[in-house]
Design an enzyme around this catalytic site. Structure first.
Site, PDB file in Angstrom:
ATOM      1  N   ASP A  99       0.814  -1.372  -0.203  1.00  0.00           N
ATOM      2  CA  ASP A  99      -0.039  -0.023   0.083  1.00  0.00           C
ATOM      3  C   ASP A  99       0.955   1.312   0.050  1.00  0.00           C
ATOM      4  O   ASP A  99       0.468   2.329   0.512  1.00  0.00           O
ATOM      5  CB  ASP A  99      -0.913  -0.026   1.145  1.00  0.00           C
ATOM      6  CG  ASP A  99      -0.301  -0.517   2.600  1.00  0.00           C
ATOM      7  OD1 ASP A  99       1.011  -0.129   2.295  1.00  0.00           O
ATOM      8  OD2 ASP A  99      -0.673  -1.028   3.526  1.00  0.00           O
ATOM      9  N   GLU A 121      -0.834  -9.132  -0.945  1.00  0.00           N
ATOM     10  CA  GLU A 121      -1.615  -8.542   0.155  1.00  0.00           C
ATOM     11  C   GLU A 121      -2.771  -7.714  -0.054  1.00  0.00           C
ATOM     12  O   GLU A 121      -2.773  -6.171   0.544  1.00  0.00           O
ATOM     13  CB  GLU A 121      -0.300  -7.845   1.051  1.00  0.00           C
ATOM     14  CG  GLU A 121      -0.834  -7.528   2.686  1.00  0.00           C
ATOM     15  CD  GLU A 121       0.269  -6.736   3.448  1.00  0.00           C
ATOM     16  OE1 GLU A 121       0.523  -5.477   3.091  1.00  0.00           O
ATOM     17  OE2 GLU A 121       1.053  -7.240   4.201  1.00  0.00           O
ATOM     18  N   GLU A 135      -2.016   4.890   3.334  1.00  0.00           N
ATOM     19  CA  GLU A 135      -1.956   3.494   2.773  1.00  0.00           C
ATOM     20  C   GLU A 135      -3.395   3.192   2.519  1.00  0.00           C
ATOM     21  O   GLU A 135      -3.517   2.251   1.777  1.00  0.00           O
ATOM     22  CB  GLU A 135      -1.300   2.559   3.983  1.00  0.00           C
ATOM     23  CG  GLU A 135       0.229   2.850   3.838  1.00  0.00           C
ATOM     24  CD  GLU A 135       0.669   4.258   4.713  1.00  0.00           C
ATOM     25  OE1 GLU A 135      -0.134   4.848   5.370  1.00  0.00           O
ATOM     26  OE2 GLU A 135       1.853   4.423   4.736  1.00  0.00           O
ATOM     27  N   HIS A 216       7.023   4.762  12.833  1.00  0.00           N
ATOM     28  CA  HIS A 216       7.138   5.529  11.648  1.00  0.00           C
ATOM     29  C   HIS A 216       6.030   6.060  10.971  1.00  0.00           C
ATOM     30  O   HIS A 216       6.042   6.747  10.137  1.00  0.00           O
ATOM     31  CB  HIS A 216       7.958   4.737  10.521  1.00  0.00           C
ATOM     32  CG  HIS A 216       7.036   3.652  10.004  1.00  0.00           C
ATOM     33  ND1 HIS A 216       6.512   4.125   8.694  1.00  0.00           N
ATOM     34  CD2 HIS A 216       7.033   2.445  10.239  1.00  0.00           C
ATOM     35  CE1 HIS A 216       5.625   3.045   8.439  1.00  0.00           C
ATOM     36  NE2 HIS A 216       6.224   1.717   9.267  1.00  0.00           N
TER      37      HIS A 216
END
Ligand code: UD1
Ligand code: UDP
Length: 373
Positions: A99, A121, A135, A216
């Site tokens: 993503d 995924e 994402e 992050h």
């Protein structure tokens, strides 16, 4: 002998590289394919470390990383650069994973050329377009037109079907991160020196419970990151624990974490670890504290309790199985939840159970078989 299918795999960041190297190993060994690789290099050092460990030499490297790059500049450069590679390669398939900006731009570039896209995924959904950001929208975009959706779990497959994706194109393959974890575990068993670089830190913290940490997320920048840092500062004031924190190279993360945590006795702020060393950290950790996506999948597979510093997750499987817990980014909550796992053996034991909601380690082979058609 039929003509091998030309598969162009496109990726740009550390987690994509980790989750795609098993697929690339499988494609390379399979006569049904002519495997080609293009990296956007949206990440540089963190990507190169995985390429090296996995023995990958991309055919194209767009070298796009710029310090503190903006989303729009990166998107524009990735779309243009990846499109040009596709014009040259004319692949039968473009494979993307996950993503990131590279994934979204790579998939759109393929769509503009009417090249079928295989999304590895596929189907992860938090239900909140700003968490994780950007994402959640990146993967929804890819999910809206991919030809082949490789969902890691039945939950992800269901999410796609509920968005009216043609069920014939949705397949539950498992998550290739488990393939990667199996591969690296075998490598380190054969060559222990690949993961011996933490020995000094391990000796420094001998006898303490290790909290392995990563952070992050873009939506946590600012207030969220500062709250996380202050929670870790407080947690590290306990003498019975030590925090090992490989700090992501994003300057928005490093400035906050260095300011709050550098020089503390019970905190090792270190450079990002290569994958074998991160697997070692997972192994020696008593608890993982993270806002990462991939770590939420690896920790359950290894039976490590993982406290997830997010308000919501697109990976509910670990939470449902009890190995993962959402603790958000409120400092007091993070401190309390870490304290509970350290002081309440029953609470710890209830979370420390290995299980495999994310797959059996054979996802890459299933993906190859689907690509072969
Ligand atoms: C990106 C992805 C995110 C993924 C994460 C994995 C997007 C928008 N974000 O976030 O989905 O979870 O990677 O880690 O696609 N940097 C370096 N060296 C590196 C890597 C990064 O110096 O090897 C620094 C650079 O200053 C760079 C900045 O980090 O500009 C941000 O990198 P970027 O890829 O834009 O975003 P991440 O926060 O890493
Ligand atoms: N990882 C690593 N070294 C580190 C931190 C993480 O190899 O220092 C690995 C980790 O095992 C996982 C992946 O990187 O497979 C997660 O990447 P990241 O947290 O950057 O991205 P996300 O998964 O959140 O997209």
């Amino acid at each position: 002998m039929p003509v091998p299918k030309r598969v162009l795999t496109v990726f740009g960041t550390r987690p994509e590289a980790i989750k795609l190297f098993p697929v690339l190993h499988a494609l390379e060994q399979d006569d049904r394919f002519d495997s080609r690789v293009c990296v956007s290099a949206q990440h540089r050092a963190m990507l190169d470390s995985v390429l090296e460990i996995a023995g990958l030499s991309p055919h194209y490297d767009l070298d796009l990383m710029k310090p503190n790059q903006s989303l729009d500049a990166l998107t524009a450069a990735a779309l243009t650069g990846l499109g040009a590679v596709m014009d040259e390669e004319k692949p039968d398939w473009v494979v993307v994973q996950g993503d990131t900006t590279t994934v979204m731009a790579g998939a759109i570039a393929a769509y503009y050329r009417q090249i079928p896209v295989c999304h590895v995924e596929a189907g992860l959904r938090s239900g909140d377009i700003y968490r994780p950001w950007p994402e959640e929208v990146n993967r929804k975009i890819v999910g809206s037109f991919a030809t082949l959706h490789c969902a890691p779990t039945e939950t992800a497959a269901k999410a796609l079907r509920s968005e009216n994706v043609d069920p014939k194109t949705v397949h539950v393959t498992g998550n290739t991160v488990i393939d990667a974890l199996h591969w690296v575990t075998k490598e380190v068993a054969a060559k222990p020196e690949l993961a011996s670089g933490l020995a000094d830190i391990e000796a420094r913290f001998a006898g303490k419970h290790i909290v392995g940490m990563t952070s992050h997320r873009r939506e946590n920048f600012g207030e969220g990151m500062e709250a996380i840092a202050s929670a870790v500062r407080e947690i590290a004031s306990r003498e019975d624990i030590a925090v090992i924190f490989p700090v992501h190279l994003n300057p928005n993360v490093r400035s906050v974490m260095n300011e709050a945590l550098a020089g503390l006795d019970n905190v090792a702020l270190i450079e990002p670890l290569d994958y074998p060393h991160f697997a070692r950290l997972l192994d020696i950790a008593h608890i993982m504290l993270t806002d990462s996506g991939g770590v939420q999948e690896e920790a359950p597979a290894l039976g490590k309790p993982v406290l997830v510093m997010r308000e919501t997750t697109e990976r509910p499987e670990g939470v449902e199985a009890g190995t993962a817990k959402l603790v958000g980014t409120d400092a007091d909550t993070i401190i309390a939840e870490v304290g509970k796992l350290l002081d309440d053996t029953d609470a710890y034991e209830a979370m420390a159970r290995a299980h495999n909601p994310f797959g059996d380690g054979h996802a890459s082979q299933r993906i190859c078989d689907l690509l072969a058609g």
